[in-house]
Design an enzyme around this catalytic site. Structure first.
Site, short mmCIF file in Angstrom:
data_model
loop_
_atom_site.label_atom_id
_atom_site.label_comp_id
_atom_site.label_asym_id
_atom_site.label_seq_id
_atom_site.Cartn_x
_atom_site.Cartn_y
_atom_site.Cartn_z
CG ASN A 117 -8.54 -1.54 12.23
OD1 ASN A 117 -7.63 -2.22 11.75
ND2 ASN A 117 -8.97 -0.43 11.65
CG HIS A 143 -5.63 -2.28 8.96
ND1 HIS A 143 -5.62 -0.93 9.23
CD2 HIS A 143 -4.35 -2.69 9.17
CE1 HIS A 143 -4.41 -0.56 9.58
NE2 HIS A 143 -3.63 -1.60 9.57
CG ASP A 145 -0.28 -0.43 2.50
OD1 ASP A 145 0.96 -0.26 2.60
OD2 ASP A 145 -0.97 -0.90 3.40
CD GLU A 184 -8.54 1.09 7.99
OE1 GLU A 184 -8.44 0.11 8.75
OE2 GLU A 184 -7.94 2.16 8.18
P1 PGA Z 1 2.38 -1.78 12.60
O1 PGA Z 1 1.19 -1.73 11.57
O2 PGA Z 1 3.35 -2.76 12.06
O3 PGA Z 1 2.96 -0.38 12.60
O4 PGA Z 1 1.80 -2.18 13.91
C1 PGA Z 1 0.64 -2.92 11.15
C2 PGA Z 1 -0.50 -2.65 10.20
O5 PGA Z 1 -1.14 -1.59 10.37
O6 PGA Z 1 -0.76 -3.47 9.33
#
Ligand code: PGA
Length: 245
Positions: free
Chosen positions: A136, A138, A67, A143
């Site tokens: 959450n 994702h 992304d 999302e």
């Molecule tokens: P993080 O993010 O590695 O910074 O915890 C993970 C994600 O949002 O997929």
């Protein structure tokens, strides 16, 4: 889903780095799907150290990132091109022209999403996709509520995600509101998935991933239906989860 429980962030990073390096050695022209965020940073460090010490070659490797934010210049320090260049690509012998990240600094997103999806297909799909998980649920920037059938698309980021990522920006308002992300279906088409999880902010997510239903309200739950998923998770993140034996 296979779960490999490790002690802490460092052990997760070492195990993941080793896992990826073994795959690159077994298939030097492998197509890797890569993730950004705090979770894979230690893994990339491990890969760089191994490159310096053992000379594992990435010359034939192709990569696709999950992304990118919309609206940041490619060179922006919080953009994912900058992240990948500085945290991995500039330190190994990968050919930069074989590294792909969605372009978030353009006008025509429909075309960009299609281009990205077709490029992945033209490379025969992703052999090994590295994933993190949002608290959450994702995956990529998909999302909660994202349809399981989605391909690369534009998303509006939730406030929870923007808040989680605000630590990299001067203030919350600077965190972009939109992003381009590989879709759930694009991710599920990867031949193999390696999910990395560390820390207490992921406790709920792991509980739901390992014990909950498959539901679009928790995007990562779709991984239960993928035939080849390995999860490397540390003790903290698994504290309330029932790890399948
Ligand atoms: P993080 O993010 O590695 O910074 O915890 C993970 C994600 O949002 O997929």
């Amino acid at each position: 889903m296979k779960v490999m429980e490790v002690k802490d962030y460092q052990e997760m990073s070492h195990a993941a780095g080793k896992y990826i390096i073994d795959k690159v050695k077994a298939k030097p022209n492998i197509t890797l799907g890569l993730a950004t965020g705090g979770t894979p940073e230690g893994t990339y460090e491990y890969i760089i150290n191994d490159y310096q010490e053992n000379g594992t070659s990435y010359r034939k490797v192709t990569t696709f990132n999950l992304d990118e934010y919309i609206g940041l210049k490619e060179s922006h320090p919080n953009g994912y091109r900058h992240y990948m260049d500085t945290k991995l690509f500039n330190h190994i012998n990968i050919n930069i022209s074989n590294t792909n990240i969605p372009n978030g600094d353009i006008q025509h997103f429909k075309e960009e999403c299609l281009r990205y999806e077709q490029l992945i297909e033209a490379h025969g799909g992703i052999d090994l996709q590295i994933l993190g998980i949002g608290s959450n649920g994702h995956i990529g920037f998909n999302e909660p509520g994202t349809k399981f059938g989605t391909k690369t698309h534009v998303v509006k980021l939730t406030d929870a995600t923007r808040e989680a990522n605000a630590r990299y920006f001067q203030k919350f308002e600077e965190v972009p509101e939109y992003a381009v992300t590989m879709g759930i279906s694009s991710i599920m088409q990867s031949k193999e998935i390696l999910l990395l999880v560390s820390g207490e902010t992921k406790i709920e997510a792991m509980k739901q991933l390992l014990g909950g239903e498959v539901s679009e309200s928790f995007p990562a739950s779709i991984l239960q239906l993928h035939p080849n998923v390995t999860i490397i998770a540390d003790e903290k993140s698994l504290i309330e989860a029932k790890v399948p034996s």
